[in-house]
Scaffold this motif. Sequence first.
Motif, short mmCIF file in Angstrom:
data_model
loop_
_atom_site.label_atom_id
_atom_site.label_comp_id
_atom_site.label_asym_id
_atom_site.label_seq_id
_atom_site.Cartn_x
_atom_site.Cartn_y
_atom_site.Cartn_z
N SER C 26 -22.73 34.78 -5.39
CA SER C 26 -22.04 34.76 -4.21
C SER C 26 -22.37 36.07 -3.47
O SER C 26 -21.82 36.39 -2.27
CB SER C 26 -20.80 34.55 -3.77
OG SER C 26 -20.42 33.11 -4.38
N TRP C 156 -26.55 38.54 2.12
CA TRP C 156 -27.21 38.31 0.40
C TRP C 156 -28.24 37.54 0.23
O TRP C 156 -29.33 37.89 -0.34
CB TRP C 156 -25.89 37.98 -0.38
CG TRP C 156 -26.20 37.94 -1.74
CD1 TRP C 156 -26.47 39.04 -2.51
CD2 TRP C 156 -26.23 36.53 -2.68
NE1 TRP C 156 -26.77 38.44 -3.90
CE2 TRP C 156 -26.53 37.15 -4.06
CE3 TRP C 156 -25.85 35.14 -2.27
CZ2 TRP C 156 -26.42 36.15 -4.98
CZ3 TRP C 156 -26.01 34.61 -3.60
CH2 TRP C 156 -26.44 34.76 -4.60
N GLU C 157 -28.08 36.20 0.83
CA GLU C 157 -29.30 35.35 0.72
C GLU C 157 -30.60 35.57 1.42
O GLU C 157 -31.70 35.23 1.07
CB GLU C 157 -28.75 33.84 1.31
CG GLU C 157 -27.64 33.17 0.47
CD GLU C 157 -26.34 33.53 1.03
OE1 GLU C 157 -26.05 34.56 1.61
OE2 GLU C 157 -25.33 32.98 0.50
N PHE C 388 -29.27 30.71 9.34
CA PHE C 388 -27.84 30.44 9.52
C PHE C 388 -27.49 29.57 8.18
O PHE C 388 -26.48 29.43 7.77
CB PHE C 388 -27.69 29.94 11.01
CG PHE C 388 -26.20 30.02 11.33
CD1 PHE C 388 -25.10 30.87 10.76
CD2 PHE C 388 -25.82 29.63 12.48
CE1 PHE C 388 -23.89 30.99 11.23
CE2 PHE C 388 -24.63 29.68 13.10
CZ PHE C 388 -23.53 30.55 12.33
N ASN C 389 -28.34 28.45 8.26
CA ASN C 389 -28.24 27.48 7.40
C ASN C 389 -27.92 27.96 5.72
O ASN C 389 -27.14 27.48 5.10
CB ASN C 389 -29.41 26.64 7.04
CG ASN C 389 -29.15 25.30 7.85
OD1 ASN C 389 -28.14 24.90 8.38
ND2 ASN C 389 -30.47 24.69 8.14
N GLY C 390 -28.68 29.21 5.56
CA GLY C 390 -28.53 29.52 4.15
C GLY C 390 -27.55 30.49 3.85
O GLY C 390 -27.49 30.87 2.61
N GLY C 392 -23.99 31.96 2.74
CA GLY C 392 -22.62 31.58 2.25
C GLY C 392 -21.48 32.23 3.01
O GLY C 392 -20.55 31.69 3.37
N ARG C 395 -20.64 30.47 6.38
CA ARG C 395 -20.73 28.99 6.32
C ARG C 395 -19.73 28.39 7.23
O ARG C 395 -20.10 27.57 8.14
CB ARG C 395 -20.16 28.64 4.92
CG ARG C 395 -20.00 26.97 4.83
CD ARG C 395 -21.50 26.33 4.56
NE ARG C 395 -22.25 26.94 3.48
CZ ARG C 395 -23.36 27.76 3.88
NH1 ARG C 395 -23.76 27.73 4.86
NH2 ARG C 395 -23.84 28.08 2.69
N ARG C 398 -21.52 28.66 10.72
CA ARG C 398 -22.40 27.57 10.70
C ARG C 398 -21.82 26.28 11.10
O ARG C 398 -22.24 25.53 11.99
CB ARG C 398 -23.15 27.84 9.73
CG ARG C 398 -24.85 27.18 9.72
CD ARG C 398 -24.80 25.82 9.67
NE ARG C 398 -24.16 25.01 8.57
CZ ARG C 398 -24.60 24.33 7.74
NH1 ARG C 398 -25.76 24.52 7.55
NH2 ARG C 398 -24.00 23.83 6.81
#
Lengths: 225, 299, 462
Positions: C26, C156-157, C388-390, C392, C395, C398
Amino acid sequence: MYELLTGIIFYISIGVCVVGMIIRTALYFRGLAWNLDRVAYKAFPKQGFQGAVRSIYKWLLPFGTHGWRKQPFMTVIFFSFHLGAVLVPLCLLAHNIFLEEKLGFHLITMPNLLADFLSWVAVISAVFIVLRRIALPEVRILTTWYDYLIIAISVAPFITGLLARYEVGDYSFWLIAHIVSGEILLLAIPFTKLSHVFLFFASRAQLGMDYGIKRGGLKGTKMAW
Amino acid sequence: MFKKILFATSATEASDHAARVAFNMAAALKAHINLFHVLGVPTRGYSQVVLDVKTKEKVEIDDEYISWVEEEIRTYYANQLKDRKIDLSIKAVVGIPHREILRQAKEIKPDLIIMGGSTGSDEESVYKSNTGSTLQRVAKAAQCPILIVNRPAASFWGGVSSIVFGADFSKASDKAFEFALKVAQAMKCELHIFHALDITSNHMGLSLSQDEIEERIRKNLNLIRARYVSKMTDKKNFSMDVWEGIPYVEIVKYAREKHADLIVMAHSSRKLEGDAPKIGSNMEQVILRAGCPVISVNH
Amino acid sequence: MPEGIFCNKKPIETEEALKAFMGDTSGAQYYKEMQSLDVDSDLLWKTIQNTCKSRIRTWLEICAHCGMCAESCFLYLVNDRDPKQVPAYKIQSTLGEIVKRKGKVDNEFMRMAMETAWAKCTCCNRCGLYCPHGIDMGVMFGYLRGLLYQQGFVPWEMKIGAGMHRVYRAQMDVTEEEFVETFQWMAEEYEEEYVGLTVPVDVENADILYTVNAREVKHYPEDLAEAAILFHAAGENWTIPSKGWELTSLAMFAGDWAACKMQVESVYDAMERLKPKRMVGTECGHAHRATVIEGPYWAGRKDGQTPVPSIHYIEWLAEALREGKLKIDPEKRIKQPVTLQDSCNYVRNHGLREVAREILSYIVEPGYFRDMSPNKEHNFCCGGGGGFNGIGLFRHQRNKGLMTKRDQILKTGAKLVIAPCHNCWDAIRDLEEEYEIGIKWSFLKPLILSMLVVPDHMKPEE
């Protein structure tokens, strides 16, 4: 005093304004970079030009775009203000007589009655523009003292002009005030947000080129502004 | 005959009956068994978040989490594995279940895949979309037979005495027959060849007279003789029947009558009409209803 | 601790570093380190001086603060008209401030800017349509993301995504071998049902070069099979490149322009190596934008064009249906209320507003298509665009954002949403999971396949 204001200071103001506008417009277009903006301006001049014209034209029409139609109140006060703000200074009979005398040429003139009307409309619209700024939270959060200053600079010539026109109190005082505020406006145009009087066209043209070339124009799609 | 078994488990009660059969088989046949678990479906675009199929929680996947899940699976089956020598490996992965099971099957090339029945409402997940369940999809594409254990099996592998083969005369059905025969010979047990004549009106368009039905039954019996019996040169303990009715009901009834320990069927790849393609819905129904495990063969 | 182990100004360049980075579940440690990451103000200001030219500077300067952009932004509308969600405010308070302060901003400011750039803007570019001055705040947010990425302030993602492209030239850890192998595996799996199905790899001078999204390879390889079946049924002379097959670019979402360049160049190399007549990309919106619309500029191509003409999957599909290369069984057309999700990335940003509608005219029984409102280039973002989807960390924001699309869909009364874009598809799936409104969603490929008249030569003997 009057001599000075309508003499050298007038020439300086109008000179700075015009030259400033030319330089800034030139700098704007020189500062466009195909690789940074990611728009192939030079590769597709025709499509770019068409897109630019469309983008400007549509937005000059009241209710001509989705944006204008979405906000009818704003559209009305915006256009009524700008109609006066553009036409009255350029087409008022007195201005043109002055222009003829100082620079040896004049533009089309409008009847005084119409000029009076447009001036009042502009002032009233400006009041609504200010009220809108205060009333709507989404506009209030954006508003700074600078925005009010710009409005004040733009409206002052109208107010002083009207006061002089109706000879409220001392005519010559209001006339001087009118000339000063007008010259402040001219000087402010190239250096403040008022630069939008010409940069509006530049910026709209740029986005128009973007859509005309990169974002669908080459696919034959005309952006539904 | 099965040296390598891929047991695709949900590691929940839904797979318990399948697990019992799988471990018994592995022990009896000294086969290697690969416990394979798809622990979660990827969600949220390209994020690392995965919906854990067991806990229904969104978890962040890393190697540590995967090893933890693998350990959990070992613990879950600890009782059944106790005191038995079973050649076992465990693997947990992330992905869409049917696809990952197929991927693993492609990787390790098992002789048999064992799966539990439907996890029921739990499987009504958003990932199922409209193209069928994990089982249907695996059954359709897998290169090896698939043993599906839905209800508590009356007996377990090693004690098979009666096999029912449900024939539908398709290419895949030929493969299924070959397999059924092979098992029957290896187990030295009875083989009952059965075909159900579908007389449901929505299938035929109009109802048939009894004469027509009997005519068709005769035809189908001949077909069975030509297509299957001819291949059984040295097999004696077999029988064949054609019954009319709703196919899955007839197969289940027939299997009960023959005390079948196993039903072998082809997973028909023929598509049915309609916007909800229930590929092989017959098979699904048989799996749900039959008292014994079902093996699906498609290749 | 100015530079963290994970949170720093260096991009991820190796597989090893990527694995270690992803091991920080995370991004817990990553975000902790970010709290004390130094801002290199000199670098920031130097970068701005070099890259922030008249377009963006003028935009920042002449913004009239009129607030007309407010209602164009779905995040403003869905967040109860929070004035802090007004596009002009969002960009003025971030990029505007950085420029005004000549880059002298602190860590806290940069973290605020990061949240604004990735959780308050999906770069859908809708606001640009509603600004009288033609100020496109989506473009500016894209620029801001680049500045933030350079300084290490990136979700991070997103850093993983950019790293994936750097390491694998794909958005996920899918190697070239795995790609080809998976595609072939799919052809094998479906070959029985569709006779003669093959996957031509690295064939030169083909009519079509097909490129995909790594997610398809990793998780939904059926999509590859469907593409192969449809090309085969249409009788196309097509091929896939063993190298340069990834159409997408999470690096674009991250603002990692160097990685963007590396990624698209791998695809352009494939074009130049195999010399196809044209390239067709899969049903993905941002991928099309990255490789076809923006990519040529990253790669320094002055005409802004890809080496060979490149089209979106829906363009190919519309053409194949129009010309009768693919035939639809009229009996099998969709007979339930259905709507279409217009992807910002190729509708608003590439003018493809009529193409998907043309396809629907062939596959939907007349009277069942319900358009969303607004639609076409004025459609709202699915709610999960721009990365935005990815993410965390964002979230919650989103999920809130998804409500716009949820309400738009509900209003149409449609039971099926066709989303020819991976991001939109993901977002709509997630909104169903989150809000359970009882809809289905689909790419075009499986729908077309379900109603296709399969040519006789592809039918198995029985």
